[in-house]
Design a protein around this motif. Structure first.
Motif, mmCIF file in Angstrom:
data_model
loop_
_atom_site.group_PDB
_atom_site.id
_atom_site.type_symbol
_atom_site.label_atom_id
_atom_site.label_comp_id
_atom_site.label_asym_id
_atom_site.label_seq_id
_atom_site.Cartn_x
_atom_site.Cartn_y
_atom_site.Cartn_z
ATOM 1 N N SER A 1 0.815 -1.222 0.000
ATOM 2 C CA SER A 1 0.000 0.000 0.000
ATOM 3 C C SER A 1 0.845 1.268 0.000
ATOM 4 O O SER A 1 0.417 2.307 0.489
ATOM 5 N N PHE B 1 1.385 3.430 -2.329
ATOM 6 C CA PHE B 1 0.878 3.761 -3.658
ATOM 7 C C PHE B 1 1.656 4.877 -4.345
ATOM 8 O O PHE B 1 1.872 4.818 -5.553
ATOM 9 N N GLY C 1 -5.481 4.014 -5.370
ATOM 10 C CA GLY C 1 -5.142 3.780 -3.966
ATOM 11 C C GLY C 1 -4.640 5.024 -3.266
ATOM 12 O O GLY C 1 -4.879 5.222 -2.072
#
Length: 87
Positions: free
Chosen positions: A27, A29, A62
């Motif tokens: 994550s 991003f 994201g």
């Protein structure tokens, strides 16, 4: 890091893609976005090109960078179903 080496372009290409994918899966991003953009610029005919397009699109989403996502998607010559769903 292997993706910064110019010793073997196949290994360098794969390492850059893998680095981006790991960042995406963690994550991270913003970092993944930068890496996938670099991949697409350096390897426009790369073996992971389409997957990089899709992961870059997902990374934009994201990070909630919707304006850049739309600009990127609209600039594509062809779009996969996955990219169209994001759009």
């Amino acid at each position: 890091m292997s993706y910064k080496s110019s010793f073997n372009t196949g290994i360098t290409e794969e390492a850059l893609f893998t680095h981006g994918k790991v960042c995406y899966e963690l994550s991270r991003f913003s970092q993944a976005t930068k890496i996938f953009k670099t991949y697409l610029d350096q390897y426009p005919k790369g073996s992971r090109y389409q997957e990089s397009v899709e992961l870059l699109t997902d990374s934009y989403m994201g990070s909630r960078d919707f304006d850049d996502a739309i600009q990127f998607i609209e600039g594509l010559k062809t779009r996969s179903m996955r990219v169209n769903i994001s759009y």
